[in-house]
Design a protein around this motif. Structure first.
Motif, mmCIF file in Angstrom:
data_model
loop_
_atom_site.group_PDB
_atom_site.id
_atom_site.type_symbol
_atom_site.label_atom_id
_atom_site.label_comp_id
_atom_site.label_asym_id
_atom_site.label_seq_id
_atom_site.Cartn_x
_atom_site.Cartn_y
_atom_site.Cartn_z
ATOM 1 N N LEU A 369 0.833 -1.205 0.000
ATOM 2 C CA LEU A 369 0.000 0.000 0.000
ATOM 3 C C LEU A 369 0.872 1.260 0.000
ATOM 4 N N PRO A 370 1.791 1.436 0.966
ATOM 5 C CA PRO A 370 2.661 2.634 0.871
ATOM 6 C C PRO A 370 3.572 2.586 -0.363
ATOM 7 N N SER A 371 3.926 1.403 -0.810
ATOM 8 C CA SER A 371 4.775 1.319 -1.999
ATOM 9 C C SER A 371 4.051 1.877 -3.233
ATOM 10 N N VAL A 372 2.806 1.454 -3.409
ATOM 11 C CA VAL A 372 2.014 1.956 -4.550
ATOM 12 C C VAL A 372 1.780 3.458 -4.388
ATOM 13 N N ARG A 373 1.471 3.846 -3.179
ATOM 14 C CA ARG A 373 1.211 5.273 -2.942
ATOM 15 C C ARG A 373 2.468 6.099 -3.237
ATOM 16 N N GLY A 374 3.613 5.587 -2.829
ATOM 17 C CA GLY A 374 4.863 6.286 -3.110
ATOM 18 C C GLY A 374 5.108 6.410 -4.608
ATOM 19 N N ASP A 375 4.783 5.365 -5.337
ATOM 20 C CA ASP A 375 4.978 5.397 -6.787
ATOM 21 C C ASP A 375 4.102 6.468 -7.434
ATOM 22 N N LEU A 376 2.851 6.524 -7.006
ATOM 23 C CA LEU A 376 1.926 7.512 -7.585
ATOM 24 C C LEU A 376 2.352 8.937 -7.206
ATOM 25 N N LEU A 377 2.769 9.123 -5.962
ATOM 26 C CA LEU A 377 3.218 10.457 -5.525
ATOM 27 C C LEU A 377 4.451 10.895 -6.322
ATOM 28 N N ALA A 378 5.359 9.959 -6.573
ATOM 29 C CA ALA A 378 6.559 10.291 -7.348
ATOM 30 C C ALA A 378 6.192 10.735 -8.758
ATOM 31 N N LYS A 379 5.233 10.043 -9.354
ATOM 32 C CA LYS A 379 4.818 10.416 -10.711
ATOM 33 C C LYS A 379 4.140 11.782 -10.750
ATOM 34 N N LEU A 380 3.562 12.168 -9.605
ATOM 35 C CA LEU A 380 2.920 13.480 -9.533
ATOM 36 C C LEU A 380 3.912 14.564 -9.107
ATOM 37 N N GLY A 381 5.159 14.193 -8.940
ATOM 38 C CA GLY A 381 6.184 15.173 -8.574
ATOM 39 C C GLY A 381 6.219 15.500 -7.099
ATOM 40 N N ARG A 382 5.483 14.749 -6.257
ATOM 41 C CA ARG A 382 5.448 15.009 -4.814
ATOM 42 C C ARG A 382 6.521 14.124 -4.147
ATOM 43 N N HIS A 383 7.769 14.457 -4.424
ATOM 44 C CA HIS A 383 8.878 13.555 -4.102
ATOM 45 C C HIS A 383 9.116 13.367 -2.606
ATOM 46 N N ALA A 384 8.957 14.421 -1.835
ATOM 47 C CA ALA A 384 9.190 14.280 -0.389
ATOM 48 C C ALA A 384 8.198 13.293 0.217
ATOM 49 N N GLU A 385 6.940 13.410 -0.205
ATOM 50 C CA GLU A 385 5.920 12.491 0.312
ATOM 51 C C GLU A 385 6.189 11.066 -0.188
ATOM 52 N N ALA A 386 6.610 10.978 -1.436
ATOM 53 C CA ALA A 386 6.898 9.659 -2.006
ATOM 54 C C ALA A 386 8.014 8.974 -1.238
ATOM 55 N N ARG A 387 9.022 9.750 -0.903
ATOM 56 C CA ARG A 387 10.157 9.175 -0.171
ATOM 57 C C ARG A 387 9.706 8.581 1.166
ATOM 58 N N VAL A 388 8.859 9.336 1.866
ATOM 59 C CA VAL A 388 8.349 8.841 3.161
ATOM 60 C C VAL A 388 7.597 7.526 2.972
ATOM 61 N N GLU A 389 6.809 7.471 1.914
ATOM 62 C CA GLU A 389 6.019 6.257 1.681
ATOM 63 C C GLU A 389 6.910 5.057 1.345
ATOM 64 N N PHE A 390 7.923 5.271 0.520
ATOM 65 C CA PHE A 390 8.831 4.152 0.195
ATOM 66 C C PHE A 390 9.583 3.679 1.446
ATOM 67 N N GLY A 419 10.547 8.416 -12.418
ATOM 68 C CA GLY A 419 10.550 7.183 -13.202
ATOM 69 C C GLY A 419 9.169 6.571 -13.211
ATOM 70 N N CYS A 420 8.913 5.766 -14.214
ATOM 71 C CA CYS A 420 7.616 5.105 -14.333
ATOM 72 C C CYS A 420 7.801 3.649 -13.976
ATOM 73 N N GLN A 421 7.637 3.325 -12.703
ATOM 74 C CA GLN A 421 7.853 1.956 -12.261
ATOM 75 C C GLN A 421 6.578 1.404 -11.674
ATOM 76 N N VAL A 422 6.339 0.181 -11.966
ATOM 77 C CA VAL A 422 5.154 -0.468 -11.424
ATOM 78 C C VAL A 422 5.593 -1.585 -10.500
ATOM 79 N N GLN A 423 5.188 -1.458 -9.241
ATOM 80 C CA GLN A 423 5.447 -2.546 -8.309
ATOM 81 C C GLN A 423 4.516 -3.680 -8.697
ATOM 82 N N GLU A 424 5.096 -4.792 -9.105
ATOM 83 C CA GLU A 424 4.275 -5.902 -9.563
ATOM 84 C C GLU A 424 3.406 -6.400 -8.430
ATOM 85 N N PRO A 425 2.084 -6.391 -8.595
ATOM 86 C CA PRO A 425 1.221 -6.859 -7.515
ATOM 87 C C PRO A 425 1.383 -8.346 -7.321
#
Length: 427
Positions: A369-390, A419-425
């Motif tokens: 859940l945080p991994s997917v959320r981090g990926d989406l935040l990164a794609k939206l340019g919200r890098h600080a939040e993405a980092r916390v989630e990862f 980057g455009c990465q998909v965490q394989e479910p």
């Protein structure tokens, strides 16, 4: 010579043990005793084959030796006469498993063993251990290593499982029609669980445990041969074949995980993909609404048919996840649906869906859940939040390889193109 004979015994045991135990269980109506008798026959083989040579039909030799021991056992019991008559009738009707053996009887025995080992009276852990022991031919030590638990724990699970089956008086039989669907679901669930543990190891230092995937796939194929009219069995086979086709591409040269969108698709096993697609066709040809495994296989097929990541039909995958949510609702399915929506319609839409899942209790400890959320935040340019989630996801996973990957993604979260990465479910 002795070493060659021992290797031959071990190879024969891996191939024949399930049929041997199944045939004996029908005779003595006790899975635990059947396994003991089969083990005794194995010991006899280890003692005799180095001197006498390997018999022409090793499986038949083992069955004969085990049957003889079964007769000896029964003679020592008070109900000797009744059991002996039963064996006499069975011997007249049954066959030693050689080339002339009727396949139907053996298949029926195996099917009974599958349903017994996966009986709902047992815990999930016990079903898995007993299935791998009785049907997979794995030793207690092999099962323990596969699941990273002490060997004594696995041994206890198996002993308790046999006692539970005996105490509950679980009959050695294929369930009646009215309860077969539910019991079959339990069998499929055990095989699915074994595969998943091999495909994405829960804990430890390895990203995958291919031997578990192979065992699960082998069991699923056997089950498809035993129950050819069950669409969900073919659906499960299709799912596992297609997922297994990516195994070589999912791991880098140093054992590191390689995410779906970064995998070299030339390394995907095309033979397994063809087998999987054929199984999916068989499942669909049997008719009726698609079940959870057939739907997941259809999702896997979308990936398998895409020659490049850009060719992936994410809209179709999102629709299949919607269908899956109807027949097998779960927050994990909702999360995977959000991933597909994100790839089809963009990260902003997907993030809204994922945020609706943040407070779901079932996902409280689910690191994807945080991994997917981090990926989406990164794609939206919200890098600080993405980092916390990862980083949060990395702290939650028990798999060392996955933790390293997530921390690397956290470290990569800095201003700039994401980057455009998909965490394989999970499967």
């Amino acid at each position: 010579m002795a070493t060659d004979a021992r290797r031959a015994v071990e190879a024969v045991w891996r191939i024949e043990s399930a049929r041997l135990i199944a045939g004996l269980a029908r005779m003595v109506r006790d899975v635990g005793l059947a396994e003991e008798l089969a083990q005794d026959a194995l010991v006899s083989a280890l003692e005799q084959w180095p001197g006498t040579g390997i018999p022409r039909n090793p499986g038949a030799w083992l069955m004969t030796a085990a049957k003889n021991r079964a007769v000896d056992q029964i003679r020592r019991r008070r109900n000797y006469q009744r059991k002996l008559e039963q064996i006499g009738r069975d011997t007249a009707r049954d066959h030693v498993p050689d080339a002339s053996t009727g396949v139907g009887d053996i298949d029926d025995d195996l099917l009974r063993l599958v349903f017994t080992a996966c009986h709902p009276v047992l815990s999930t852990e016990a079903r898995v251990a007993l299935t791998l022991r009785l049907l997979g031919g794995l030793t207690t030590g092999e099962i323990a290593r596969a699941f990273l638990v002490p060997e004594a724990t696995v041994a206890q699970r198996i002993v308790r499982a046999k006692k539970t089956l005996a105490k509950a008086g679980v009959p050695f039989e294929v369930p009646a029609e009215d309860e077969r669907a539910a019991r079959l679901a339990s069998v499929l669930g055990v095989i699915y669980l074994i595969f998943n543990e091999g495909y994405s190891a829960t804990a430890g230092d390895d990203w995958m445990r291919p031997a578990l995937c192979e065992d699960a796939l082998r069991l699923a194929r056997v089950l498809a041969g035993l129950a050819p009219r069950e669409p969900e069995v073919h659906g499960l086979v299709a799912l596992l074949e297609i997922q297994a086709s990516r195994s070589r591409a999912r791991v880098g040269p140093n054992g590191e995980p390689v995410l779906l969108m970064e995998q070299n698709r030339a390394r995907w096993d095309r033979l397994l993909i063809r087998r999987g697609l054929a199984s999916l066709e068989r499942a669909e040809a049997l008719g009726g609404p698609a079940g959870p495994y057939a739907l997941q296989a259809a999702i896997a097929a979308c990936h398998a048919r895409a020659r490049t990541p850009e060719d992936t039909d994410w809209a179709r995958i999102a629709a299949l996840y919607e269908a899956l949510a109807l027949v097998a609702p779960s927050p994990v399915v909702e999360l995977n649906h959000a991933v597909a929506i994100g790839m089809a319609l963009g990260p902003a839409v997907a993030l809204e869906l994922v945020d609706e899942l943040v407070d779901v209790p079932a996902l409280k400890d689910y690191h994807l859940l945080p991994s997917v959320r981090g990926d989406l935040l990164a794609k939206l340019g919200r890098h600080a939040e993405a980092r916390v989630e990862f980083e949060r996801a990395a702290a939650m996973t028990r798999n060392g390889r996955e933790r390293t990957l997530l921390l690397a993604r956290a470290a990569a979260c800095r201003p700039g193109p994401a980057g455009c990465q998909v965490q394989e479910p999970p499967v």
